[in-house]
Design a protein around this motif. Sequence first.
Motif, PDB file in Angstrom:
ATOM      1  N   GLY A 130       0.787  -1.226   0.000  1.00 24.99           N
ATOM      2  CA  GLY A 130       0.000   0.000   0.000  1.00 24.99           C
ATOM      3  C   GLY A 130       0.816   1.270   0.000  1.00 24.99           C
ATOM      4  O   GLY A 130       0.479   2.222  -0.707  1.00 24.99           O
ATOM      5  N   VAL A 131       1.865   1.344   0.802  1.00 29.00           N
ATOM      6  CA  VAL A 131       2.669   2.568   0.911  1.00 29.00           C
ATOM      7  C   VAL A 131       4.136   2.201   0.732  1.00 29.00           C
ATOM      8  O   VAL A 131       4.688   1.440   1.516  1.00 29.00           O
ATOM      9  N   ARG A 132       4.751   2.754  -0.294  1.00 28.42           N
ATOM     10  CA  ARG A 132       6.186   2.562  -0.517  1.00 28.42           C
ATOM     11  C   ARG A 132       6.889   3.900  -0.346  1.00 28.42           C
ATOM     12  O   ARG A 132       6.343   4.951  -0.683  1.00 28.42           O
ATOM     13  N   VAL A 133       8.117   3.855   0.160  1.00 28.43           N
ATOM     14  CA  VAL A 133       8.891   5.080   0.353  1.00 28.43           C
ATOM     15  C   VAL A 133      10.303   4.899  -0.187  1.00 28.43           C
ATOM     16  O   VAL A 133      10.831   3.785  -0.242  1.00 28.43           O
ATOM     17  N   ALA A 134      10.893   6.011  -0.590  1.00 25.94           N
ATOM     18  CA  ALA A 134      12.332   6.102  -0.820  1.00 25.94           C
ATOM     19  C   ALA A 134      12.905   6.724   0.443  1.00 25.94           C
ATOM     20  O   ALA A 134      12.464   7.791   0.868  1.00 25.94           O
ATOM     21  N   ALA A 135      13.869   6.040   1.070  1.00 24.38           N
ATOM     22  CA  ALA A 135      14.375   6.494   2.355  1.00 24.38           C
ATOM     23  C   ALA A 135      15.872   6.245   2.463  1.00 24.38           C
ATOM     24  O   ALA A 135      16.401   5.286   1.879  1.00 24.38           O
ATOM     25  N   THR A 136      16.541   7.104   3.215  1.00 22.96           N
ATOM     26  CA  THR A 136      17.961   6.906   3.484  1.00 22.96           C
ATOM     27  C   THR A 136      18.122   5.848   4.565  1.00 22.96           C
ATOM     28  O   THR A 136      17.153   5.474   5.242  1.00 22.96           O
TER      29      THR A 136
END
Length: 223
Positions: free
Chosen positions: A70-76
């Motif tokens: 449902g929710v994908r992120v680009a993250a460090t």
Amino acid sequence: MSTRTTLPIAGYGIRFARSSESGAVAALLARAFSDDPVMAWMIRVPADRERRIARYFELAQRQVRPRAGGVRVAATGDGRLLAAALWSGPGRWKTSAPGELAALPRYVRVFGLRGMSRAGEVQNLMHGAHPDAPHWYLPSVGTDPGLQGAGVGSALLRQQLTDCDRLGLPAYLESSKAANVPFYERLGFRVTSELRLPQGGPALWPMWREPSSEEAHGPVELG
């Protein structure tokens, strides 16, 4: 749009958002959508717009989080969120009638009584144009304004689009900015029509992407 930051972004990855990050995801998307024409048409007071948009994305996440991917992120690696995307799988893009009724008071707090009629116009227009064929639906994606144009958003979307290609499934979205259409076209989407909101309101561009036989590759996923 916003001035780009000089902050280095090497070492980020793509992953599913954690439930504890819902507030950070909402805040990021609110910044990304603060100048969105459709949001501005529904939420008329600029001084309060970003806070209300963040509330909206809190609610939107509740609708997609029970669903896989449902929710994908680009993250460090240290947890800083750079971009976020909300996805709904085949046959799961529409909230049930009981779910919509239960969420209604919360949406009134987002849009206000006057804004609710405009929000209803947007929903009816989009629902009327939504395709019936099985597909993955992208209702919202946003990159931190200081990083727009740096390739983070496209890397984020390619992760899910690669899965669509592998599974042989199309993808669908509505672009609320004409300037964003070329960005989605580079990812394989094509405009299918133009939807115009009433009373001189802004336009939306439904876009459809057929699965590709060549799978794209993005950054390695973080655990």
